[in-house]
Design a protein around this motif. Sequence first.
Motif, PDB file in Angstrom:
ATOM      1  N   PRO B 154       7.522   1.819  -8.001  1.00  0.00           N
ATOM      2  CA  PRO B 154       6.129   1.568  -7.643  1.00  0.00           C
ATOM      3  C   PRO B 154       6.096   1.255  -6.087  1.00  0.00           C
ATOM      4  O   PRO B 154       4.887   1.455  -5.629  1.00  0.00           O
ATOM      5  CB  PRO B 154       5.707   0.196  -8.182  1.00  0.00           C
ATOM      6  N   LEU B 155       6.942   0.881  -5.321  1.00  0.00           N
ATOM      7  CA  LEU B 155       7.160   0.850  -3.917  1.00  0.00           C
ATOM      8  C   LEU B 155       7.128   2.290  -3.438  1.00  0.00           C
ATOM      9  O   LEU B 155       6.419   2.294  -2.165  1.00  0.00           O
ATOM     10  CB  LEU B 155       8.450   0.108  -3.663  1.00  0.00           C
ATOM     11  N   VAL B 157       5.456   4.759  -4.341  1.00  0.00           N
ATOM     12  CA  VAL B 157       4.223   5.159  -4.637  1.00  0.00           C
ATOM     13  C   VAL B 157       3.446   4.525  -3.737  1.00  0.00           C
ATOM     14  O   VAL B 157       2.552   5.078  -3.064  1.00  0.00           O
ATOM     15  CB  VAL B 157       3.666   4.858  -6.154  1.00  0.00           C
ATOM     16  N   ALA B 158       3.492   3.241  -3.285  1.00  0.00           N
ATOM     17  CA  ALA B 158       2.843   2.411  -2.604  1.00  0.00           C
ATOM     18  C   ALA B 158       2.756   2.780  -1.214  1.00  0.00           C
ATOM     19  O   ALA B 158       1.810   2.896  -0.442  1.00  0.00           O
ATOM     20  CB  ALA B 158       2.990   0.953  -2.815  1.00  0.00           C
ATOM     21  N   VAL B 159       3.964   3.132  -0.788  1.00  0.00           N
ATOM     22  CA  VAL B 159       4.290   3.521   0.610  1.00  0.00           C
ATOM     23  C   VAL B 159       3.612   4.687   0.980  1.00  0.00           C
ATOM     24  O   VAL B 159       2.860   4.939   2.013  1.00  0.00           O
ATOM     25  CB  VAL B 159       5.688   3.626   0.798  1.00  0.00           C
ATOM     26  N   ASP B 161       1.063   6.012  -0.372  1.00  0.00           N
ATOM     27  CA  ASP B 161      -0.354   5.844  -0.556  1.00  0.00           C
ATOM     28  C   ASP B 161      -1.145   5.102   0.484  1.00  0.00           C
ATOM     29  O   ASP B 161      -1.857   5.245   1.356  1.00  0.00           O
ATOM     30  CB  ASP B 161      -0.915   5.171  -1.819  1.00  0.00           C
ATOM     31  N   GLY B 162      -0.411   3.960   0.869  1.00  0.00           N
ATOM     32  CA  GLY B 162      -0.616   3.202   2.039  1.00  0.00           C
ATOM     33  C   GLY B 162      -0.526   3.893   3.208  1.00  0.00           C
ATOM     34  O   GLY B 162      -1.548   3.463   4.153  1.00  0.00           O
ATOM     35  N   LEU B 163       0.539   4.310   3.573  1.00  0.00           N
ATOM     36  CA  LEU B 163       0.554   5.165   4.895  1.00  0.00           C
ATOM     37  C   LEU B 163      -0.663   6.155   4.831  1.00  0.00           C
ATOM     38  O   LEU B 163      -1.080   6.210   6.090  1.00  0.00           O
ATOM     39  CB  LEU B 163       2.096   5.799   5.036  1.00  0.00           C
TER      40      LEU B 163
END
Lengths: 189, 189
Positions: B154-155, B157-159, B161-163
């Motif tokens: 999940p981290l 994936v988060a990176v 998306d977030g970037l």
Amino acid sequence: MAAGNTHRPRSDRRRAEIVRAALEVIAERGYRGASLAAVAERVGLTQQGLLHHFPTKEALLVAVLEDRDQWDAAIPRRDWRLELLTSLVEYNAMRRGIVQTFSALLGEAVTEDHPAAPYFTRRYADVREDLAALLRAEFGDRLPSGLTPERAAPLLVAVLDGLQYQWLLDPDSVDMAAAFQDFLVLLGE
Amino acid sequence: MAAGNTHRPRSDRRRAEIVRAALEVIAERGYRGASLAAVAERVGLTQQGLLHHFPTKEALLVAVLEDRDQWDAAIPRRDWRLELLTSLVEYNAMRRGIVQTFSALLGEAVTEDHPAAPYFTRRYADVREDLAALLRAEFGDRLPSGLTPERAAPLLVAVLDGLQYQWLLDPDSVDMAAAFQDFLVLLGE
């Protein structure tokens, strides 16, 4: 309404009232469901009267977000620690409406010529700078991985944002606070 | 139009044509600027005719995104490597319109009862699972940090998306591919 109890001009007080009402309406109905009419009704204004203070729905939402930043600013930057971010993530996990509002507006803001884009662009530059300072206070000029605070900061921001989307879509599968703790492990905490 | 050159039913071919046209319109005008009328015009349909295939603008957008997934699926999962993700990030940095479309629709999808929410919820569950498998192939049952692949996924994936949000808002300040490389350093590459 409570005239005379402050030196703030009447229109400033009215603005603050509208922003508070907008936050309530958004928390209850989400961003898409919130209407200027509902906000106007809650503060006893006509929609025309509301438009005098905030010409568009987006402008009102930006005011809500800037108001939110004021709360964050209540904690001086020198007192920011990674533990504080953990608490913030835990706190956010209890206020779905606000996180939803913020995430939905961020999504809109990246489209061409969106009125919220300047707010978010400025805010993200500030947040990256603040988090780099926080990481420097915690780790010095290099994190255990060898990254500088300036290079780790955008990743920290990305994780905070990215986890919110996954959590909003699937709160039973994604534990935002636990995942953020895991990221702190990667950072070297 | 090119009847008889395939065994796919005519309505399937027409659907594919519409999805391709929608992708073009979105790439040119962004998600907010895209209208069903513009898509209909491009494929020589009336708006009513288009609505027969896709009842709403969101339904058409979900079809565009599902079509995008088909391209990703062209690479068998067993061949996924972290290097492939790096190439994907570099590729995305060259197709702003698509990334913008995806990011804007993700933002909308987290609001209450959005028609794209089931698509994104399912997609994210799949992507987390695929990335956990990729991390296991790369690192075994524990990453150098001690995290399991399931907790790191999940981290990751988060990176990703977030970037994208930070890059879309401020492409001159945020180098998405370099930042993703930095995250791979944190993971232990």
